[in-house]
Design a protein around this motif. Structure first.
Motif, PDB file in Angstrom:
ATOM      1  N   GLU A 193       0.837  -1.212   0.000  1.00  0.00           N
ATOM      2  CA  GLU A 193       0.000   0.000   0.000  1.00  0.00           C
ATOM      3  C   GLU A 193       0.871   1.260   0.000  1.00  0.00           C
ATOM      4  O   GLU A 193       0.556   2.240  -0.665  1.00  0.00           O
ATOM      5  N   VAL A 194       1.957   1.218   0.778  1.00  0.00           N
ATOM      6  CA  VAL A 194       2.865   2.372   0.797  1.00  0.00           C
ATOM      7  C   VAL A 194       3.522   2.535  -0.571  1.00  0.00           C
ATOM      8  O   VAL A 194       3.624   3.645  -1.100  1.00  0.00           O
ATOM      9  N   LEU A 195       3.934   1.416  -1.160  1.00  0.00           N
ATOM     10  CA  LEU A 195       4.567   1.462  -2.488  1.00  0.00           C
ATOM     11  C   LEU A 195       3.575   2.018  -3.509  1.00  0.00           C
ATOM     12  O   LEU A 195       3.944   2.840  -4.372  1.00  0.00           O
ATOM     13  N   GLN A 225       1.888   6.667  -7.048  1.00  0.00           N
ATOM     14  CA  GLN A 225       0.722   7.426  -7.503  1.00  0.00           C
ATOM     15  C   GLN A 225       1.143   8.626  -8.344  1.00  0.00           C
ATOM     16  O   GLN A 225       2.128   9.300  -8.019  1.00  0.00           O
ATOM     17  N   MET A 271       1.211   4.085  -2.941  1.00  0.00           N
ATOM     18  CA  MET A 271       1.110   5.522  -2.704  1.00  0.00           C
ATOM     19  C   MET A 271       2.304   6.248  -3.333  1.00  0.00           C
ATOM     20  O   MET A 271       2.168   7.332  -3.892  1.00  0.00           O
ATOM     21  N   SER A 272       3.493   5.620  -3.229  1.00  0.00           N
ATOM     22  CA  SER A 272       4.705   6.249  -3.773  1.00  0.00           C
ATOM     23  C   SER A 272       4.669   6.319  -5.296  1.00  0.00           C
ATOM     24  O   SER A 272       5.324   7.177  -5.886  1.00  0.00           O
TER      25      SER A 272
END
Lengths: 334, 334
Positions: free
Chosen positions: B156-158, B163, B160-161
């Motif tokens: 999920e963090v990846l 996006q 976001m990165s």
């Protein structure tokens, strides 16, 4: 920040300097991830510091119970890191929920990295804490820490439900702070007894120490929001006031206030209608009703109970330091 | 919604009807809490339904491996509920992170209860999932599910990165969907083999089935965002587009587009400058570059790999149903 509480904590951290250094290394190592934003945000959190009070409690409890780590297997250190991860995850999510922009006097993670990153990195740290527990391998420890995690979330939801509600009872407020703060203090201490293979009586004593210390700590924290000096404490005074958070100083001033005072509290807290000068008036009402003194009376009783909970342990420097931590938690405002 | 995929899933759920009923009971029971808002929000999630695909995979995998629960101890049911809790926690947090207002055609939890409640109840469900694992008592299961939880958060963090970043490689996109979707599918299947005490080979086969099914599932989901009919699929078409989410249809259309097309994609995705008519133009470019077809080719290969991963298991109705689930996942768009 060199008040009594800080001195007691510093002494405790110094006494356990090797363990704390190992714990700090474990925290940095286990925050790593190939996804760059995670160590970036983690570095911010590590740099922001904080007292590392909760992992300190795990280390101290384990040592108080005579835990002797072998060279390769430092269960108390890994679990202290685990406790700090749970705490950090809840901080990250709290700042999002509270829309805070300041944490310990520095910009909060959500203010720098955004709410999305704070939610997701919080989730990562929470998952990582469970990996640390799994690595430790004790079902008993897992039971204690997973229950504490659920209780924290329940406490936070309950706090949200009481927000802006001046009819909240003192009992419900105490339930909130038990959930959001005392439950993890208790679990942090209790796992120290578990890794040292102590009988249930020692587990329960440390659980009680942690619970009571956590209650005292949160009561003082709630008092500080109406008494602290922002420059010295790194905390924005009036945060709780602006958020309409229901804490003991507010409940006390509201209950003891005149009809006019109560109308004021209803406007600013229940209807969230705040104007310039309202915080100053609130501080005046709090002073007039001795709400800080009454809050600290509660805190003192919890701190004393925390101290007494350690009665079963023989006298030692560490026991003294833990008892000092309890009494100084309150003295920082007395 | 009676496309091929739904039929295959309905058949699987019918074949495991008793297990699914027990799992649904476990979900409702374990979502309970004295803090009223938690069961309230949970009831909304239960009412909103969803396919319960992930718990179904745990139940099916356990049964495929010959797991026989005794009357008092249904490990596969408790772990299926646990898997659904992890999934629901991530959904709640996703909707906050993505600012979604619709989930499966109904108002999302954050739209009704607010972002704060969604963050905190998500944390509660996540903690509760770890309590369920602890109750199960297998360190192996805990290792699998806690690693999957960390991998989801990393995915999920990846995501976001990446996006709004059209320079994201296809490899990185595949890494994102592996983390955010396939890792939990894999873990859900794998724990089925573990409760049935199967050798590593069976664990790995089911892990591979889950991974590949999850990849196919997410690729199709990403295609649907540019192909679905909102009324029938309960999904807002163009959500990913509006969020500037980098998915294979967009990467494909961008890479294959003319200089003018690429300028369009940069404006709408990288600079988030969207005007009326842009989504329609995007759909046109996606059609012109066969981006949906290419995305489905990828999905088909994963679905075939999922089917083949089950080769080691003897023929059975359940094996057939799992293989049908894989092939129909893609056929719903073919």
């Amino acid at each position: 920040m060199a008040d009594g509480s800080e001195v007691a904590l510093r002494d405790l951290a110094e006494y356990l300097a090797d363990d704390m250094a190992a714990c700090n290394r474990a925290i940095v190592e286990r925050m790593d991830s190939p996804v760059a934003l995670i160590p970036q945000l983690a570095a911010h959190l590590v740099a922001a510091g904080g007292k590392r009070l909760r992992p300190l409690l795990t280390l101290a409890s384990a040592r108080l119970c005579g835990y002797k780590p072998d060279a390769t297997h430092q269960r108390h250190v890994a679990l202290a890191a685990c406790v700090e991860f749970i705490h950090t995850a809840t901080l990250l999510h709290d700042d999002v929920v509270d829309e805070s922009t300041l944490r310990r006097g520095l910009a909060s993670a959500n203010a720098i990295f955004g709410n999305k990153a704070s939610v997701l990195v919080g989730d990562f740290l929470f998952a990582r804490s469970f990996q640390l527990m799994t690595d430790d391998g004790s079902l008993k420890v897992m039971g204690i820490l997973s229950s504490a995690s659920a209780t924290i979330a329940e406490g936070e939801v309950l706090q949200m439900s009481t927000q802006n509600d001046l009819s909240t009872s003192i009992e419900k407020y105490l339930e909130v702070i038990h959930g959001k703060t005392a439950a993890l203090f208790a679990a942090a201490c209790r796992v120290g007894a578990v890794v040292a293979d102590q009988p249930l009586k020692a587990e329960e004593a440390l659980d009680s120490y942690g619970t009571n210390l956590g209650m005292a700590f949160q009561l003082v924290d709630d008092a500080l929001d109406y008494a602290a000096d922002q420059a010295t404490l790194g905390k924005t005074i009036g945060d709780d006031f602006r958020e309409g958070k229901i804490t003991l100083p507010v409940l006390t001033a509201y209950t003891a206030g005149s009809e006019e005072d109560r109308a004021f509290w209803r406007r600013v807290i229940e209807e969230s209608e705040q104007k310039p000068g309202d915080l100053e008036h609130a501080l005046e009402l709090i002073a007039r009703t001795n709400a800080i003194g009454i809050t600290l009376d509660h805190a003192t009783r919890y701190a004393e109970a925390a101290s007494q909970a350690l009665d079963m342990f023989p006298p030692s420097r560490l026991k003294q330091l833990l008892q000092d931590t309890a009494s100084y938690t309150v003295s920082r405002l007395r």
